[in-house]
Design a protein around this motif. Structure first.
Motif, PDB file in Angstrom:
ATOM      1  N   VAL A 194      -6.118  -4.734   3.082  1.00  0.00           N
ATOM      2  CA  VAL A 194      -5.327  -5.662   2.276  1.00  0.00           C
ATOM      3  C   VAL A 194      -5.648  -5.567   0.786  1.00  0.00           C
ATOM      4  CG1 VAL A 194      -4.947  -7.273   4.163  1.00  0.00           C
ATOM      5  CG2 VAL A 194      -6.947  -7.584   2.696  1.00  0.00           C
ATOM      6  N   SER A 195      -6.912  -5.351   0.435  1.00  0.00           N
ATOM      7  CA  SER A 195      -7.277  -5.248  -0.973  1.00  0.00           C
ATOM      8  C   SER A 195      -7.034  -3.850  -1.523  1.00  0.00           C
ATOM      9  CB  SER A 195      -8.749  -5.617  -1.182  1.00  0.00           C
ATOM     10  OG  SER A 195      -8.962  -6.982  -0.927  1.00  0.00           O
ATOM     11  N   GLY A 196      -6.784  -2.907  -0.627  1.00  0.00           N
ATOM     12  CA  GLY A 196      -6.527  -1.537  -1.045  1.00  0.00           C
ATOM     13  C   GLY A 196      -5.050  -1.205  -1.002  1.00  0.00           C
ATOM     14  N   ARG A 211      -6.876  -9.766  -4.530  1.00  0.00           N
ATOM     15  CA  ARG A 211      -7.603  -9.145  -5.638  1.00  0.00           C
ATOM     16  C   ARG A 211      -7.200  -9.842  -6.935  1.00  0.00           C
ATOM     17  NH1 ARG A 211      -8.129  -2.571  -6.239  1.00  0.00           N
ATOM     18  NH2 ARG A 211      -9.254  -2.504  -8.234  1.00  0.00           N
ATOM     19  N   PHE A 212      -8.038  -9.746  -7.978  1.00  0.00           N
ATOM     20  CA  PHE A 212      -7.631 -10.246  -9.284  1.00  0.00           C
ATOM     21  C   PHE A 212      -6.396  -9.481  -9.751  1.00  0.00           C
ATOM     22  CE2 PHE A 212     -11.465 -12.317 -11.676  1.00  0.00           C
ATOM     23  CZ  PHE A 212     -11.428 -13.388 -10.801  1.00  0.00           C
ATOM     24  N   PRO A 213      -5.499 -10.142 -10.501  1.00  0.00           N
ATOM     25  CA  PRO A 213      -4.344  -9.424 -11.058  1.00  0.00           C
ATOM     26  C   PRO A 213      -4.796  -8.205 -11.859  1.00  0.00           C
ATOM     27  CG  PRO A 213      -4.097 -11.782 -11.382  1.00  0.00           C
ATOM     28  CD  PRO A 213      -5.501 -11.567 -10.882  1.00  0.00           C
ATOM     29  N   LEU A 214      -4.049  -7.124 -11.766  1.00  0.00           N
ATOM     30  CA  LEU A 214      -4.411  -5.886 -12.452  1.00  0.00           C
ATOM     31  C   LEU A 214      -4.556  -6.102 -13.956  1.00  0.00           C
ATOM     32  CD1 LEU A 214      -4.925  -2.849 -12.299  1.00  0.00           C
ATOM     33  CD2 LEU A 214      -2.449  -2.490 -12.498  1.00  0.00           C
ATOM     34  N   LYS A 215      -3.692  -6.914 -14.542  1.00  0.00           N
ATOM     35  CA  LYS A 215      -3.767  -7.179 -15.976  1.00  0.00           C
ATOM     36  C   LYS A 215      -5.102  -7.815 -16.361  1.00  0.00           C
ATOM     37  CE  LYS A 215       0.215  -5.791 -17.679  1.00  0.00           C
ATOM     38  NZ  LYS A 215       0.294  -4.798 -18.796  1.00  0.00           N
ATOM     39  N   VAL A 216      -5.644  -8.645 -15.472  1.00  0.00           N
ATOM     40  CA  VAL A 216      -6.930  -9.292 -15.736  1.00  0.00           C
ATOM     41  C   VAL A 216      -8.052  -8.260 -15.666  1.00  0.00           C
ATOM     42  CG1 VAL A 216      -8.594 -11.008 -14.928  1.00  0.00           C
ATOM     43  CG2 VAL A 216      -6.145 -11.536 -14.929  1.00  0.00           C
ATOM     44  N   SER A 224     -10.034 -13.908  -0.222  1.00  0.00           N
ATOM     45  CA  SER A 224     -10.100 -13.085  -1.433  1.00  0.00           C
ATOM     46  C   SER A 224     -10.261 -11.594  -1.179  1.00  0.00           C
ATOM     47  CB  SER A 224     -11.275 -13.565  -2.298  1.00  0.00           C
ATOM     48  OG  SER A 224     -12.505 -13.426  -1.589  1.00  0.00           O
ATOM     49  N   GLY A 225     -10.248 -11.169   0.082  1.00  0.00           N
ATOM     50  CA  GLY A 225     -10.365  -9.748   0.350  1.00  0.00           C
ATOM     51  C   GLY A 225     -11.661  -9.166  -0.187  1.00  0.00           C
ATOM     52  N   LYS A 226     -11.567  -8.001  -0.835  1.00  0.00           N
ATOM     53  CA  LYS A 226     -12.740  -7.346  -1.408  1.00  0.00           C
ATOM     54  C   LYS A 226     -12.761  -7.491  -2.932  1.00  0.00           C
ATOM     55  CE  LYS A 226     -12.673  -2.850  -1.675  1.00  0.00           C
ATOM     56  NZ  LYS A 226     -12.675  -1.399  -1.326  1.00  0.00           N
TER      57      LYS A 226
END
Length: 257
Positions: free
Chosen positions: A165-167, A57-62, A87-89
């Motif tokens: 994985v993305s969750g 996933r994209f970094p949370l900060k992004v 890249s997962g979801k």
């Protein structure tokens, strides 16, 4: 307008390539996050966000800074992820974000680049790493051409157990990775300050002649890869795996023409 976040330079390389191809300009999210500033931009061209994939996933900060951003002009936005394998979801999460902001989601596509996740992965030497960048260009060209023509982009990778994985895995990584895989500086640290200057979340300070890490690490690994003496490590996990920094696109292009 191309907004990018980078740890070891992969996403900056991709952003600079897209900027040249599309005749656009780049804005560093690292600098905005570091200064605690929100994005306020006006662009007639579509927005493009380029960032690494951290734990599928994209970094949370992004995600957070894009959620808060005031993006005027074009309502179209593309997302490009630099990644090791998959890249997962990420696409689903970003599409939801766009819906909440009233932006037109023009798609997400991941681009495979050198994996810089040092835990368990040995980095190639500089010559090999730079040569491997030739394989990245066709993928970036394909994405850039679609954006130029106003077409949507789609991810091409597949991830087993995407929801998991993305969750669950991503939430665990985001919450605990910085605490339980926290970089530390050894006695080889020369207190040069490179790591502190780069750290996008101001998690490092030079104190008592040594880099001291706090509790806000987001595991971008920029400090580890940039340390000139290889003093910064996740103890017992990264000391023998080498280092990797992606070259600047303009310099790489000039050297390989």
């Amino acid at each position: 307008m191309i907004l990018y976040f980078t740890g070891t330079g992969n996403s900056k390389f991709a952003a600079d390539f897209l900027a040249e191809y599309l005749g656009d300009e780049c804005l560093s999210l690292n600098e905005k996050i570091k200064k605690g500033e929100d994005i306020k931009e006006n662009s007639e061209k579509p927005y493009i966000v380029v960032a690494p994939i951290h734990a599928w996933r994209f970094p949370l900060k992004v995600e957070e800074i894009v959620k808060r951003a005031e993006l005027k002009g074009s309502r179209k936005i593309y997302f490009v992820g630099t990644m090791g394998e998959n890249s997962g979801k990420t696409d689903t999460c970003l599409k939801k974000l766009c819906g909440e902001k009233g932006l037109e989601f023009m798609g997400f596509c991941g681009v495979k680049m050198q994996n810089n996740y040092l835990i368990g992965d040995v980095m190639p030497n500089k010559a090999v790493a730079e040569e491997n960048l030739h394989d990245v260009i066709p993928a970036l060209e394909s994405i850039a051409e679609k954006i130029k023509n106003g077409e949507k982009i789609e991810k091409t990778d597949k991830t087993p157990f995407t929801f998991l994985v993305s969750g669950v895995v991503n939430k665990f990584f985001t919450k605990f990775a910085g605490k339980y895989m926290k970089p530390t500086a050894s006695d080889k640290c020369g207190a040069c300050g490179i790591c502190a200057e780069f750290c996008p979340v101001n998690n490092i300070e030079i104190k008592d002649g040594k880099a001291q890490m706090g509790e806000k690490c987001i595991s971008c690994f920029g400090c580890i890869h940039r340390c000139p003496t290889e003093a910064v490590n996740i103890e017992g996990k990264t000391e023998k795996n080498g280092r990797y920094l992606c070259p600047e696109y303009s310099q790489w292009k000039k050297a390989h023409e």
